[in-house]
Write a protein that holds these residues in place. Structure first.
Motif, PDB file in Angstrom:
ATOM      1  N   PRO A 138       0.795  -1.239   0.000  1.00  0.00           N
ATOM      2  CA  PRO A 138       0.000   0.000   0.000  1.00  0.00           C
ATOM      3  C   PRO A 138       0.822   1.281   0.000  1.00  0.00           C
ATOM      4  N   GLU A 139       2.140   1.174   0.213  1.00  0.00           N
ATOM      5  CA  GLU A 139       2.977   2.384   0.151  1.00  0.00           C
ATOM      6  C   GLU A 139       3.272   2.801  -1.279  1.00  0.00           C
ATOM      7  N   VAL A 140       2.951   1.940  -2.265  1.00  0.00           N
ATOM      8  CA  VAL A 140       3.210   2.244  -3.675  1.00  0.00           C
ATOM      9  C   VAL A 140       2.400   3.465  -4.103  1.00  0.00           C
ATOM     10  N   ARG A 141       3.066   4.429  -4.734  1.00  0.00           N
ATOM     11  CA  ARG A 141       2.375   5.627  -5.200  1.00  0.00           C
ATOM     12  C   ARG A 141       2.315   5.710  -6.709  1.00  0.00           C
ATOM     13  N   ASP A 142       3.188   5.002  -7.401  1.00  0.00           N
ATOM     14  CA  ASP A 142       3.169   5.047  -8.851  1.00  0.00           C
ATOM     15  C   ASP A 142       3.870   3.818  -9.398  1.00  0.00           C
ATOM     16  N   VAL A 143       3.882   3.704 -10.715  1.00  0.00           N
ATOM     17  CA  VAL A 143       4.400   2.506 -11.357  1.00  0.00           C
ATOM     18  C   VAL A 143       5.915   2.369 -11.196  1.00  0.00           C
ATOM     19  N   CYS A 144       6.607   3.447 -10.870  1.00  0.00           N
ATOM     20  CA  CYS A 144       8.058   3.372 -10.686  1.00  0.00           C
ATOM     21  C   CYS A 144       8.415   2.552  -9.452  1.00  0.00           C
ATOM     22  N   ASP A 145       7.645   2.720  -8.375  1.00  0.00           N
ATOM     23  CA  ASP A 145       7.848   1.889  -7.186  1.00  0.00           C
ATOM     24  C   ASP A 145       7.683   0.416  -7.546  1.00  0.00           C
TER      25      ASP A 145
END
Length: 509
Positions: A138-145
């Motif tokens: 859930p800490e993912v903010r965008d596709v780069c993560d």
């Protein structure tokens, strides 16, 4: 949140193969019954230092994110599934729909309709895989993560994904600058405009879009997106009706004859044209690059599939009807991309005008996604992230300004609609539409097995085969698709069918 997240239970043997029908239903349509599996990557350092071992679950991380925004001026996790659906509609129900008649004219009506449904199904499936991945992290903010996690935490993977992410979004912004200039040229074709009219119109559209990009939360953007989707639907509906009621399509001549509609590709259709048409269809459906950002601003990300299913069903219906009907009335000889060019002058201007909100908003949406990528990393755990400060707003505006300047330049270097769509599709959708999510599925199933979660043998084998095929499809897009796209651009310049770079000539349709 009213209900707690349902995380991976300690007794995994008791929950093998999603044994309850409710769990299977939730895995497709979302809701509180979703089973959230283990992570494939360790917690990032900035989170681990703030969490005890007992707080490292997806539920705990999400609840801490929500708690951290309580009482702040700018809150990000505020979107319901309805607001997220509005964002999806605004992203997918867009100008690219008007390239479907041209794609059907190249591929033939029957293959074109079949590919429409197949691509939609593949995108729906890979989007559900992406959603499952985001629930676990859930800490993912965008596709780069996600890119860095998928490729074993390697720093090069993050940088490679970041470059593609920013370029993809900037190309889409460029597309909307290009078509915005096309619209202004179309509406003022008979007027004398001093100076370099197409470049000037591009500057005007760029400035308007920069201003429209300024809202910092998706909750606010979703309201604009709802209006955009409604106006787009009216635009394509009018274009479809006008195509049917006009006496003859624009450009009709007795020599070319009545519109010719073919069920299969006509003899002599080149591989480059066929691939370009397929990429046009694929581009319109493939939008997974923004989904992690949307999910990251949902108050309850378990509800995301509701948004996804609603949008996918609408896409299939709208794209197929608009593409098929307009193609039927304009035929192989008179169809254009975008299809507004096949309409009588008055009909063209009326229907094209309803597309204005989308021409502005969708470019703004992708600019906002890019700005978030930079802004959140620059000001993580800073007062500027959640408060109205001069530094925060100055930085946000500066990031947007840079992206729109690059978008303007790209719009003048590749100044034609269908080829720009194809280039974006082959270079970036190969990764963000296929390869990433095939790898994500394999990585998630691997950690599930290590944790002791068993699955039905036949289902597991078929699912693995499907995801390997998705990765291969992405590789095909990247290699063969890019070749076809670049060759199409070269052919267009050689044939003299398009204007040069930074051209002052009108690009009206």
């Amino acid at each position: 949140m009213s209900e707690k997240f349902k995380t991976a239970p300690e007794d995994l043997e008791a929950t093998t193969s999603h044994s309850s029908g409710f769990s299977r239903f939730a895995s497709l349509f979302g809701g509180p019954g979703v089973w959230i599996g283990p992570r494939i990557a360790p917690l990032p350092a900035y989170l681990k230092s703030d969490l005890s071992e007992s707080e490292e679950s997806s539920e705990a991380i999400l609840n801490r994110q929500l708690a951290s925004e309580d009482g702040t001026s700018i809150q990000y996790r505020t979107c319901s599934w309805q607001k997220t659906a509005a964002l999806l509609f605004s992203e997918y129900i867009c100008l690219a729909i008007m390239s479907f008649p041209w794609s059907y004219s190249v591929l033939g009506l029957v293959p074109g309709l079949i590919l429409t449904v197949v691509v939609a199904a593949l995108v729906l499936y890979t989007s559900l895989v992406l959603w499952e991945f985001c629930l676990r992290h859930p800490e993912v903010r965008d596709v780069c993560d996600i890119g860095q996690m998928l490729f074993w935490g390697k720093e090069w993977a993050w940088w490679a994904t970041a470059v593609m992410f920013v370029l993809n979004n900037t190309f889409i912004q460029a597309l909307h600058v290009l078509v915005g200039a096309e619209y202004l040229n179309t509406m003022t074709e008979s007027d004398k405009i001093g100076g370099c009219r197409t470049v000037e119109f591009g500057v005007v559209v760029t400035v308007i879009c920069l201003i429209g990009s300024l809202p910092r939360t998706f909750s606010m953007m979703s309201k604009l997106g709802t209006a955009s989707a409604i106006f787009t639907f009216i635009s394509v509906l009018l274009a479809t009706i006008f195509a049917g009621i006009q006496d003859k399509p624009a450009g009709y001549t007795a020599a070319l004859g009545s519109p010719l509609v073919t069920a299969i590709p006509v003899k002599g259709t080149t591989f480059v044209n066929g691939m370009s048409a397929f990429l046009n269809i694929s581009y319109t459906f493939i939008g997974q690059i923004t989904l992690p950002s949307f999910i990251a601003e949902m108050r309850d990300p378990r509800e995301f599939p509701k948004s996804l299913w609603a949008c996918t069903i609408a896409e299939i219906i709208v794209f197929s009807i608009v593409g098929g009907v307009i193609y039927a009335y304009t035929g192989n000889q008179y169809v254009t991309a975008p299809a507004f060019g096949s309409l009588d002058d008055l009909y063209k201007k009326v229907s094209f005008s309803f597309m204005i909100p989308t021409l502005i908003f969708l470019g703004c949406l992708y600019a906002s996604v890019t700005a978030r990528f930079v802004f959140f990393r620059t000001f993580r755990n800073s007062v500027h992230l959640h408060s109205h400060t001069v530094v925060g707003w100055g930085s946000w505006t500066g990031i947007l300004l840079v992206t729109w300047i690059f978008a303007f330049i790209i719009s003048q270097v590749i100044p034609f609609f269908s080829s720009l769509l194809s280039v974006m599709s082959s270079l970036f959708d190969s990764w963000f539409g296929f390869i990433f999510w095939g790898v994500a599925y394999l990585r998630m199933r691997s950690v599930d097995e290590q944790a002791g979660r068993k699955r039905n043998g036949i289902v597991a084998t078929l699912s693995t085969a499907l995801n390997i095929a998705i990765i291969i499809m992405g590789a095909f897009f990247l290699s063969v698709g890019t070749y076809a796209s670049v060759q199409g651009i070269v052919d267009s310049f050689n044939a003299g069918t398009v204007h040069g770079v930074f051209s002052c000539k009108s690009n009206g349709i």
